[in-house]
Design an enzyme around this catalytic site. Structure first.
Site, PDB file in Angstrom:
ATOM      1  CB  THR A  36      -5.552  -6.633 -10.339  1.00 51.77           C
ATOM      2  OG1 THR A  36      -4.847  -5.394 -10.106  1.00 51.77           O
ATOM      3  CG2 THR A  36      -4.646  -7.823 -10.034  1.00 51.77           C
ATOM      4  CB  SER A  83      -1.201  -1.316  -3.658  1.00 55.50           C
ATOM      5  OG  SER A  83      -2.161  -0.646  -4.456  1.00 55.50           O
ATOM      6  CB  THR A 123       4.524   0.135   2.426  1.00 56.98           C
ATOM      7  OG1 THR A 123       3.835   1.191   3.088  1.00 56.98           O
ATOM      8  CG2 THR A 123       4.114  -1.173   3.095  1.00 56.98           C
ATOM      9  CG  ASP A 124       5.303   4.691   5.315  1.00 55.26           C
ATOM     10  OD1 ASP A 124       4.337   4.035   4.861  1.00 55.26           O
ATOM     11  OD2 ASP A 124       5.305   5.935   5.358  1.00 55.26           O
ATOM     12  CD  GLU A 125      -0.020   1.556   4.830  1.00 52.34           C
ATOM     13  OE1 GLU A 125      -0.413   2.185   3.864  1.00 52.34           O
ATOM     14  OE2 GLU A 125      -0.766   0.875   5.536  1.00 52.34           O
ATOM     15  CE1 TYR A 150      -0.141  -2.839   0.454  1.00 57.78           C
ATOM     16  CE2 TYR A 150       0.141  -1.241   2.219  1.00 57.78           C
ATOM     17  CZ  TYR A 150       0.521  -1.751   0.991  1.00 57.78           C
ATOM     18  OH  TYR A 150       1.563  -1.169   0.311  1.00 57.78           O
ATOM     19  CE  LYS A 154       4.417  -4.215  -0.109  1.00 54.51           C
ATOM     20  NZ  LYS A 154       4.726  -4.566  -1.534  1.00 54.51           N
ATOM     21  CG  ASN A 179       0.828   7.466   2.076  1.00 50.29           C
ATOM     22  OD1 ASN A 179       1.442   6.928   2.992  1.00 50.29           O
ATOM     23  ND2 ASN A 179      -0.476   7.419   1.987  1.00 50.29           N
ATOM     24  CE1 TYR A 207     -12.588   6.761   4.130  1.00 47.60           C
ATOM     25  CE2 TYR A 207     -10.351   5.962   4.437  1.00 47.60           C
ATOM     26  CZ  TYR A 207     -11.540   5.950   3.742  1.00 47.60           C
ATOM     27  OH  TYR A 207     -11.681   5.122   2.651  1.00 47.60           O
ATOM     28  NE  ARG A 214      -1.522   7.139   6.145  1.00 47.12           N
ATOM     29  CZ  ARG A 214      -2.042   6.991   7.367  1.00 47.12           C
ATOM     30  NH1 ARG A 214      -1.632   7.740   8.361  1.00 47.12           N
ATOM     31  NH2 ARG A 214      -2.986   6.086   7.593  1.00 47.12           N
ATOM     32  CG  HIS A 277      -7.256   5.831   9.809  1.00 42.96           C
ATOM     33  ND1 HIS A 277      -8.111   6.830   9.407  1.00 42.96           N
ATOM     34  CD2 HIS A 277      -6.128   5.986   9.071  1.00 42.96           C
ATOM     35  CE1 HIS A 277      -7.525   7.570   8.483  1.00 42.96           C
ATOM     36  NE2 HIS A 277      -6.318   7.071   8.267  1.00 42.96           N
TER      37      HIS A 277
HETATM   38  P1  NAD Z   1      -1.061  -0.517  -7.818  1.00 37.51           P
HETATM   39  O1  NAD Z   1      -2.188  -1.151  -7.065  1.00 37.51           O
HETATM   40  O2  NAD Z   1      -1.304   0.763  -8.547  1.00 37.51           O
HETATM   41  O3  NAD Z   1      -0.461  -1.559  -8.871  1.00 37.51           O
HETATM   42  C1  NAD Z   1      -0.216  -2.874  -8.569  1.00 37.51           C
HETATM   43  C2  NAD Z   1       0.073  -3.615  -9.867  1.00 37.51           C
HETATM   44  O4  NAD Z   1       0.384  -4.985  -9.547  1.00 37.51           O
HETATM   45  C3  NAD Z   1      -1.122  -3.654 -10.827  1.00 37.51           C
HETATM   46  O5  NAD Z   1      -0.704  -3.393 -12.141  1.00 37.51           O
HETATM   47  C4  NAD Z   1      -1.646  -5.070 -10.697  1.00 37.51           C
HETATM   48  O6  NAD Z   1      -2.282  -5.551 -11.866  1.00 37.51           O
HETATM   49  C5  NAD Z   1      -0.360  -5.844 -10.389  1.00 37.51           C
HETATM   50  N1  NAD Z   1      -0.606  -7.086  -9.666  1.00 37.51           N
HETATM   51  C6  NAD Z   1      -1.345  -7.267  -8.537  1.00 37.51           C
HETATM   52  N2  NAD Z   1      -1.345  -8.580  -8.187  1.00 37.51           N
HETATM   53  C7  NAD Z   1      -0.569  -9.215  -9.109  1.00 37.51           C
HETATM   54  C8  NAD Z   1      -0.186 -10.565  -9.287  1.00 37.51           C
HETATM   55  N3  NAD Z   1      -0.612 -11.520  -8.446  1.00 37.51           N
HETATM   56  N4  NAD Z   1       0.620 -10.883 -10.320  1.00 37.51           N
HETATM   57  C9  NAD Z   1       1.055  -9.919 -11.186  1.00 37.51           C
HETATM   58  N5  NAD Z   1       0.700  -8.630 -11.070  1.00 37.51           N
HETATM   59  C10 NAD Z   1      -0.103  -8.279 -10.054  1.00 37.51           C
HETATM   60  O7  NAD Z   1       0.100  -0.336  -6.744  1.00 37.51           O
HETATM   61  P2  NAD Z   1       1.190   0.796  -6.601  1.00 37.51           P
HETATM   62  O8  NAD Z   1       0.607   1.929  -5.832  1.00 37.51           O
HETATM   63  O9  NAD Z   1       1.813   1.051  -7.905  1.00 37.51           O
HETATM   64  O10 NAD Z   1       2.227   0.060  -5.635  1.00 37.51           O
HETATM   65  C11 NAD Z   1       3.327  -0.675  -6.175  1.00 37.51           C
HETATM   66  C12 NAD Z   1       4.119  -1.257  -5.026  1.00 37.51           C
HETATM   67  O11 NAD Z   1       4.559  -0.230  -4.155  1.00 37.51           O
HETATM   68  C13 NAD Z   1       3.328  -2.221  -4.141  1.00 37.51           C
HETATM   69  O12 NAD Z   1       4.176  -3.279  -3.779  1.00 37.51           O
HETATM   70  C14 NAD Z   1       2.950  -1.394  -2.932  1.00 37.51           C
HETATM   71  O13 NAD Z   1       2.805  -2.197  -1.790  1.00 37.51           O
HETATM   72  C15 NAD Z   1       4.159  -0.495  -2.814  1.00 37.51           C
HETATM   73  N6  NAD Z   1       3.905   0.797  -2.180  1.00 37.51           N
HETATM   74  C16 NAD Z   1       2.981   1.646  -2.690  1.00 37.51           C
HETATM   75  C17 NAD Z   1       2.798   2.892  -2.098  1.00 37.51           C
HETATM   76  C18 NAD Z   1       1.806   3.889  -2.627  1.00 37.51           C
HETATM   77  O14 NAD Z   1       1.651   4.947  -2.018  1.00 37.51           O
HETATM   78  N7  NAD Z   1       1.131   3.637  -3.733  1.00 37.51           N
HETATM   79  C19 NAD Z   1       3.549   3.254  -0.980  1.00 37.51           C
HETATM   80  C20 NAD Z   1       4.458   2.332  -0.465  1.00 37.51           C
HETATM   81  C21 NAD Z   1       4.653   1.118  -1.092  1.00 37.51           C
HETATM   82  O1  TDX Z   2     -11.296   8.443   0.977  1.00 41.45           O
HETATM   83  C1  TDX Z   2     -10.310   8.542   1.738  1.00 41.45           C
HETATM   84  N1  TDX Z   2     -10.359   9.409   2.781  1.00 41.45           N
HETATM   85  C2  TDX Z   2      -9.343   9.562   3.675  1.00 41.45           C
HETATM   86  O2  TDX Z   2      -9.444  10.361   4.619  1.00 41.45           O
HETATM   87  C3  TDX Z   2      -9.117   7.757   1.548  1.00 41.45           C
HETATM   88  C4  TDX Z   2      -9.001   6.773   0.413  1.00 41.45           C
HETATM   89  C5  TDX Z   2      -8.085   7.928   2.441  1.00 41.45           C
HETATM   90  N2  TDX Z   2      -8.200   8.785   3.480  1.00 41.45           N
HETATM   91  C6  TDX Z   2      -7.065   8.914   4.414  1.00 41.45           C
HETATM   92  C7  TDX Z   2      -6.550   7.619   4.980  1.00 41.45           C
HETATM   93  C8  TDX Z   2      -5.081   7.907   5.199  1.00 41.45           C
HETATM   94  O3  TDX Z   2      -4.926   8.561   6.448  1.00 41.45           O
HETATM   95  O4  TDX Z   2      -5.975   9.464   3.673  1.00 41.45           O
HETATM   96  C9  TDX Z   2      -4.736   8.872   4.073  1.00 41.45           C
HETATM   97  C10 TDX Z   2      -4.096   8.183   2.880  1.00 41.45           C
HETATM   98  O5  TDX Z   2      -4.912   7.073   2.540  1.00 41.45           O
HETATM   99  P1  TDX Z   2      -4.565   6.076   1.320  1.00 41.45           P
HETATM  100  O6  TDX Z   2      -4.379   6.871   0.086  1.00 41.45           O
HETATM  101  O7  TDX Z   2      -5.583   5.004   1.331  1.00 41.45           O
HETATM  102  O8  TDX Z   2      -3.128   5.556   1.744  1.00 41.45           O
HETATM  103  P2  TDX Z   2      -2.623   4.769   3.054  1.00 41.45           P
HETATM  104  O9  TDX Z   2      -3.698   4.056   3.721  1.00 41.45           O
HETATM  105  O10 TDX Z   2      -1.841   5.778   3.860  1.00 41.45           O
HETATM  106  O11 TDX Z   2      -1.641   3.712   2.360  1.00 41.45           O
HETATM  107  C11 TDX Z   2      -0.814   4.140   1.266  1.00 41.45           C
HETATM  108  O12 TDX Z   2       0.489   4.370   1.630  1.00 41.45           O
HETATM  109  C12 TDX Z   2       1.326   3.274   1.845  1.00 41.45           C
HETATM  110  C13 TDX Z   2      -0.877   3.196   0.071  1.00 41.45           C
HETATM  111  O13 TDX Z   2      -2.205   2.907  -0.253  1.00 41.45           O
HETATM  112  C14 TDX Z   2      -0.130   1.935   0.304  1.00 41.45           C
HETATM  113  O14 TDX Z   2      -0.048   1.156  -0.875  1.00 41.45           O
HETATM  114  C15 TDX Z   2       1.249   2.266   0.726  1.00 41.45           C
HETATM  115  O15 TDX Z   2       1.915   1.136   1.103  1.00 41.45           O
END
Ligand code: NAD
Ligand code: TDX
Length: 337
Positions: A36, A83, A123-125, A150, A154, A179, A207, A214, A277
């Site tokens: 994606t 995500s 996720t903790d969300e 989201y 999850k 996060n 925001y 977080r 939020h």
């Molecule tokens: P990301 O968005 O960077 O990557 C997601 C990946 O999944 C991408 O490579 C995308 O192409 C692939 N994907 C999406 N839909 C798909 C599908 N239908 N089939 C196959 N592949 C698909 O996400 P991330 O930040 O690396 O998060 C990975 C995992 O960790 C997720 O499950 C997310 O919910 C969880 N998570 C992320 C965070 C965070 O802070 N990033 C925190 C807690 C949990």
């Molecule tokens: O432009 C911004 N300005 C801002 O103030 C963005 C993108 C975010 N924020 C704030 C929102 C949140 O309070 O920053 C904090 C973090 O935001 P995100 O990076 O969007 O993360 P969050 O919404 O906390 O969710 C993340 O943590 C849990 C990941 O995106 C999820 O994939 C994960 O599950």
């Protein structure tokens, strides 16, 4: 051992594959990813010719591809998901498809193919939102209360994973982490968006009042935690993985980044808040610490410096990502270029 990693071209998945092949060079990794907007094979270019690694371009919702790659798999580590919370507010249906239906297709196939372990990344969300005033934290026993599309998708996937354990005896584990931040994170998320905007001399959109809290987990610490859960975690169990022990709000995070980059607070731009939020996330990660002996290797500030250095040294990577679709998304989300 054959490990099927889903979503391995995304941020955490690609860090995990790089980590795994470095620390377990004898294992075979198959990476199933739909590519994606968030999937990027550039993240994995250093191992693309490794004979123990292969990539399959496919969707976790597609049963035929999933059944094919699942054959002979010992362990599934399931990262694939939509995500980003803000995108789930714009288009929830993609989240339900990938996160709920996709997970169910994987679970079915894992059961049919008798995999030895299915580890689900969550996720903790899913636990909802805490108040700024109280000092309570989420733990493995906290009731679910997801508040964004989201988080709800999850939560749905977590419930399905547990249902497959209880109903069919599929050997699962789940981790609910906070996060993440670090190399190869798509710059829609707060920390990489802030760093890359500042490197381009653009302001950072914050925001609302910026007092949202977080917990921050460095991606390599997260990979080490998953490794321990796979090695020593108990079947059917959930583990919370966090990085901090004290609250830090978004404004404080930005001020640290500004200081490291030598920029002033005039680079902060307060913008319209995110609907619904969540005010505060805080995680009690004592279970994984006490039972499996895990803890972060360094503190937040040290990992933040390393992360900023990575974005400084890998400008081609994020400049490429910030083209095309990203520009449209940014304009739609923030109303500016
Ligand atoms: P990301 O968005 O960077 O990557 C997601 C990946 O999944 C991408 O490579 C995308 O192409 C692939 N994907 C999406 N839909 C798909 C599908 N239908 N089939 C196959 N592949 C698909 O996400 P991330 O930040 O690396 O998060 C990975 C995992 O960790 C997720 O499950 C997310 O919910 C969880 N998570 C992320 C965070 C965070 O802070 N990033 C925190 C807690 C949990
Ligand atoms: O432009 C911004 N300005 C801002 O103030 C963005 C993108 C975010 N924020 C704030 C929102 C949140 O309070 O920053 C904090 C973090 O935001 P995100 O990076 O969007 O993360 P969050 O919404 O906390 O969710 C993340 O943590 C849990 C990941 O995106 C999820 O994939 C994960 O599950």
């Amino acid at each position: 051992m054959k490990i099927l990693v889903t979503g391995g071209a995304g941020f955490i998945g690609s860090n995990f594959i790089l980590y795994w092949l470095k620390n377990h060079p004898g294992d075979l990794i198959v990476n199933l990813d739909k590519l994606t907007y968030a999937g990027n094979l550039e993240n994995l270019k250093s191992i693309k010719d490794n004979k123990n690694y292969s990539f399959v371009h496919g969707d976790i919702c597609d049963k035929s591809v999933v059944d094919r790659v699942m054959e002979g798999t010992d362990i599934v580590v399931h990262f694939a998901a939509e995500s980003h919370v803000d995108r789930s507010i714009i288009n929830p249906s993609d989240f339900v498809k990938a996160n709920v239906l996709g997970t169910q297709v994987l679970l079915d196939s894992a059961l049919k193919n008798k995999v030895k372990k299915f580890h689900h990344i969550s996720t903790d969300e899913v636990y909802g939102s805490l108040k700024l005033e109280d000092k309570s934290t989420f733990n493995e026993r906290t009731s679910y209360n997801p508040r964004s599309p989201y988080a709800a998708s999850k939560a749905g996937s977590d419930h399905l994973v547990r249902a497959y354990y209880t109903t069919y005896g599929l050997p699962i584990t789940i981790s609910n982490c906070s996060n993440n931040f670090g190399p190869y994170q798509f710059p829609e998320k707060f920390i990489p968006l802030a760093i890359t905007n500042l490197l381009e001399n653009k302001k950072v959109p914050v925001y609302g009042d910026g007092l949202y809290v977080r917990d921050w987990l460095y991606v390599e610490d997260h990979c080490r935690a998953i490794d321990l859960i796979l090695e020593k975690g108990n079947e059917g169990e959930t583990y919370c993985i966090g990085g901090l022990t004290e609250d830090i709000n978004n404004l404080e995070v930005i001020k640290k980044i500004l200081k490291i980059l030598g920029k002033g607070e005039d680079m902060i731009e307060f913008v319209k808040d995110r609907p619904g939020h969540d005010r505060r996330y805080a995680l009690d990660w004592s279970k994984i610490k006490n039972e499996l002996g895990w803890e972060p290797l360094y503190g937040f500030e040290e990992w933040l410096r390393k992360t900023i250095d990575w974005y400084k040294q890998n400008q081609d990577w994020w400049k490429n990502v910030k083209r095309g679709e990203y520009k449209n998304y940014y304009k739609k989300q923030y109303g500016t270029e």
